[in-house]
Scaffold this motif. Structure first.
Motif, PDB file in Angstrom:
ATOM      1  N   THR A   1      -2.731  -1.462   7.719  1.00  0.00           N
ATOM      2  CA  THR A   1      -2.561  -1.767   6.045  1.00  0.00           C
ATOM      3  C   THR A   1      -1.212  -1.762   5.554  1.00  0.00           C
ATOM      4  OG1 THR A   1      -4.765  -0.733   6.108  1.00  0.00           O
ATOM      5  CG2 THR A   1      -3.537  -1.153   3.903  1.00  0.00           C
ATOM      6  N   LEU A   2      -0.499  -0.591   5.924  1.00  0.00           N
ATOM      7  CA  LEU A   2       0.933  -0.797   5.137  1.00  0.00           C
ATOM      8  C   LEU A   2       1.662  -1.735   5.643  1.00  0.00           C
ATOM      9  CD1 LEU A   2       1.889   3.255   6.154  1.00  0.00           C
ATOM     10  CD2 LEU A   2       1.251   1.859   3.865  1.00  0.00           C
TER      11      LEU A   2
ATOM     12  N   SER B   1       0.201  -5.401   4.066  1.00  0.00           N
ATOM     13  CA  SER B   1       0.276  -5.315   2.684  1.00  0.00           C
ATOM     14  C   SER B   1       1.903  -5.691   2.000  1.00  0.00           C
ATOM     15  CB  SER B   1       0.117  -4.138   1.765  1.00  0.00           C
ATOM     16  OG  SER B   1       0.680  -2.985   2.291  1.00  0.00           O
TER      17      SER B   1
ATOM     18  N   TYR C   1      -4.409   2.450   9.135  1.00  0.00           N
ATOM     19  CA  TYR C   1      -3.875   2.483   7.810  1.00  0.00           C
ATOM     20  C   TYR C   1      -2.311   2.140   8.103  1.00  0.00           C
ATOM     21  CZ  TYR C   1      -2.290   3.861   3.287  1.00  0.00           C
ATOM     22  OH  TYR C   1      -1.776   3.620   1.759  1.00  0.00           O
TER      23      TYR C   1
ATOM     24  N   ASP D   1      -0.146   7.703   0.566  1.00  0.00           N
ATOM     25  CA  ASP D   1      -1.633   7.821  -0.049  1.00  0.00           C
ATOM     26  C   ASP D   1      -2.590   8.123   1.230  1.00  0.00           C
ATOM     27  OD1 ASP D   1      -0.532   6.853  -2.187  1.00  0.00           O
ATOM     28  OD2 ASP D   1      -1.645   4.903  -2.201  1.00  0.00           O
TER      29      ASP D   1
ATOM     30  N   ALA E   1       0.856  -1.121  -0.076  1.00  0.00           N
ATOM     31  CA  ALA E   1       0.057   0.091   0.051  1.00  0.00           C
ATOM     32  C   ALA E   1       0.939   1.338  -0.013  1.00  0.00           C
ATOM     33  CB  ALA E   1      -0.844  -0.111   1.345  1.00  0.00           C
TER      34      ALA E   1
END
Length: 300
Positions: A84-85, A88, A81, A74, A70
């Motif tokens: 998410t980083l 991913s 998040y 962004d 990711a």
């Protein structure tokens, strides 16, 4: 390198798409990892967060290149998040490494993405691959990201970590946002402008990855940065000079911290990173200076 079958995760990203174009132009068969049902022999289904991959699709690959993850810039770095980083990158790398290790005939090389965020804040101090990791979210993420490739290394697969700097390109990344601002005459330094930015042209990024695929004697971490990192102030001046635009505007550090939160540290922090091992290996940069890298990006 002879024409080969090469798998690429992150093939739709800035670096991945450029790498795919380069490999395809030279006659290599590129297999893209996709997050949907595969539509042909040139695609392999995978889901990095679920750590699923159709490993059979990697059979016959000379190399597997992992550039998935990711986007760092962004979104604001909320706890959600940041997860998410991490997921991913770490989960996806682990899934690929384990798939590579499981093959009866593994690929010759596993090239796994990383970043110069590994070193954290370096100030004016220049660092190469011998430097330890820094402190903070990005360094800890990079350490875990690289560690996720252990399965491939333990299986005896030559494993390379590409610690990429700020890629100079119009199509995306930091410069994908900077070029429109500077062209509009709205560009300027960030904070006091004394922080070092370690950049690399998109052309040299792709060439370096291919160099590391081809050279069977190379493994471990490599900094993918141009030989002469510059301060944000110097890069701002180069942008204004090349685009014939004023660079009167500046983004004060407090405003950046308010707007970007924890991510502001990545913009205001200084990373003076040198490509020591890449140069030692004989790699030659096509665009080693910022003016050259900027002109190459504008021509692309």
């Amino acid at each position: 390198m002879e024409r080969s079958r090469i798998a690429v995760a992150g093939a739709s990203g800035l670096i991945g798409s450029a790498l795919v174009r380069s490999l395809t132009a030279d006659g290599h068969q590129v297999v893209r990892l996709v997050r949907r049902a595969a539509r042909g022999e040139d695609e392999v289904r995978w889901d990095p967060e679920e750590q699923y991959i159709d490993a059979a699709g990697l059979l016959g690959c000379h190399a597997v290149v992992n550039l998935a993850g990711a986007g760092i810039g962004d979104h604001r770095w909320t706890d959600t998040y940041k997860k998410t980083l991490r997921d991913s990158r770490v989960l996806g790398t682990a899934a690929l490494a384990e798939a590579v290790a499981s093959l009866p005939e593994p690929p010759r090389v596993f090239v796994s993405g990383s970043a110069i965020g590994y070193y954290g804040e370096t100030g004016d101090r220049a660092v190469d691959e011998t430097a330890p990791p820094g402190d903070g979210f990005l360094p800890s993420l990079c350490v875990e990201w690289e560690g996720a490739a252990d399965a491939a290394q333990e299986a005896g697969v030559r494993t390379v970590f590409v610690r990429t700097g700020l890629v100079v390109a119009r199509e995306g990344g930091a410069w994908g946002r900077l070029f429109p601002l500077f062209k509009a005459g709205l560009g300027g330094r960030m904070g006091d402008g004394h922080q070092y930015w370690s950049f690399i042209s998109l052309h040299d990024e792709v060439a370096a990855i291919r160099h590391l695929i081809d050279r069977e004697d190379l493994s471990g971490p490599f900094n993918l940065t141009a030989p002469h990192p510059l301060t944000n102030r110097e890069i701002t001046a180069a942008m204004g000079r090349l685009l014939h635009r004023p660079t009167l505007f500046s983004a004060p550090a407090p405003a950046l911290r308010l707007a970007l939160g924890e991510m502001a540290g990545d913009v205001l922090g200084s990373a003076r990173v040198l490509p020591g091992r890449l140069l030692e290996s004989g790699f030659s940069f096509a665009f080693p200076e910022i003016d050259q890298a900027l002109r190459a990006a504008l021509r692309s």
